[in-house]
Design an enzyme around this catalytic site. Structure first.
Site, PDB file in Angstrom:
ATOM      1  CD  GLU A  90      -3.219  -0.676   0.032  1.00 58.15           C
ATOM      2  OE1 GLU A  90      -2.943   0.334  -0.560  1.00 58.15           O
ATOM      3  OE2 GLU A  90      -3.978  -1.649  -0.166  1.00 58.15           O
ATOM      4  CD  GLU A 145       4.683 -21.156  11.233  1.00 56.32           C
ATOM      5  OE1 GLU A 145       4.773 -21.580  12.316  1.00 56.32           O
ATOM      6  OE2 GLU A 145       3.725 -20.785  10.572  1.00 56.32           O
TER       7      GLU A 145
END
Length: 301
Positions: free
Chosen positions: A85, A116
């Site tokens: 953004e 992960e």
């Protein structure tokens, strides 16, 4: 390792929701809403640490450094969301704020939960970005013990980058590898262990703060207006005109004309209207004040 996980606050059972499967829809929504209200207060408790992180991030970005968000699963996706953004909102280069996610871009859409667990991969993925002492690296993990972002912080520290950790448990493992540990203690989740709920909301709030306030300090904001918005589509062009009308008290047609002359850039258009200068002169003024519109407006030249 199992005992370590079970002891975490984010893995504890919430006493208020032990009968979750017996509750009515309205009751579940009410308790979720009440628990969510605790998130903002938990973030408030760590504002001093967030302040330290923002100051270091803005200093790094001013020097040409970069901001990296590193995470896995929900934490990684939040990093991608915030980083993506920044270019349209603040008209910055795409490499200024970047997300490094376990499992790569494909993991944003389809979970790769085992990715992960690879600390070494976290190190290697960040090394590929050529992280340097000029950069800031934020490792995001609700549990505070996820190997992937821990690996990234380890390599970041080795090269001299400033490191920030963002977790939701006290004395998190990742905090030991951060120059600025941020532990947002939101308490047990409504759904036991589902850290995409309160923990993720807390991390979204903190990431909003890190990027937005850093951009304010970089001169990307005038008053509370996003004067570096990238007017790349109809909605954003109309927003740019609205910002210009609000900041200069001009009519739509005048704002539209000024924006067209300024190549759809709001800051020089504001200077053109308020200081009666050409586009080239407005650009020179902004450059002289390192992009700070308020300083450019207040100068006598």
């Amino acid at each position: 390792m199992t005992d370590s996980l079970a002891s975490l606050t984010t893995e504890q059972r919430n006493e208020r929701t032990k009968e979750l499967d017996r509750m009515t829809t309205a009751e579940i929504l009410t308790v979720m809403n009440e628990e969510d209200q605790k998130v903002a207060e938990a973030v408030r408790q760590v504002l001093p640490q967030i302040t330290k992180a923002v100051d270091r991030i803005s200093e790094a970005l001013k020097r040409g450094g970069r901001l990296f968000y590193v995470g896995a699963g929900t934490s990684g996706r939040l990093g991608v969301l915030d980083a993506s953004e920044c270019p349209p909102t603040f008209q910055v280069d795409y490499d200024m704020v970047q997300a490094v996610m376990a499992g790569g871009g494909e993991a944003f859409f389809k979970a790769k939960e085992n990715s992960e667990d690879d600390e070494r991969q976290g190190e290697e993925d960040l090394q590929q970005k050529k992280v340097s002492p000029m950069d800031v690296v934020v490792g995001i993990t609700a549990s505070g013990r996820t190997p992937y972002p821990i690996g990234a912080l380890k390599v970041a520290r080795r090269v001299g980058a400033f490191t920030v950790s963002l977790s939701c448990n006290e004395a998190s493992e990742i905090s030991a590898f951060a120059d600025c540990p941020i532990e947002v203690i939101v308490g047990p989740e409504v759904l036991t262990g589902s850290t995409r709920l309160k923990s993720a909301s807390a991390h979204k709030m903190v990431l909003n703060m890190l990027s937005t306030v850093s951009m304010v300090k970089l001169g990307k904001v005038y008053e509370n207006l996003m004067v570096d918005v990238h007017a790349s589509n109809h909605k954003l062009r109309e927003r740019a005109k609205s910002i210009l009308m609000e900041s200069t008290k001009t009519k739509y047609e005048e704002a539209e004309s000024a924006l067209e002359q300024a190549d759809m850039q709001v800051k020089p258009a504001i200077l053109m209207l308020l200081k009666s200068v050409s586009y080239e002169e407005a650009q020179t003024l902004l450059a002289a004040h390192e992009g700070q519109l308020r300083e450019a407006l207040e100068t006598n030249s």
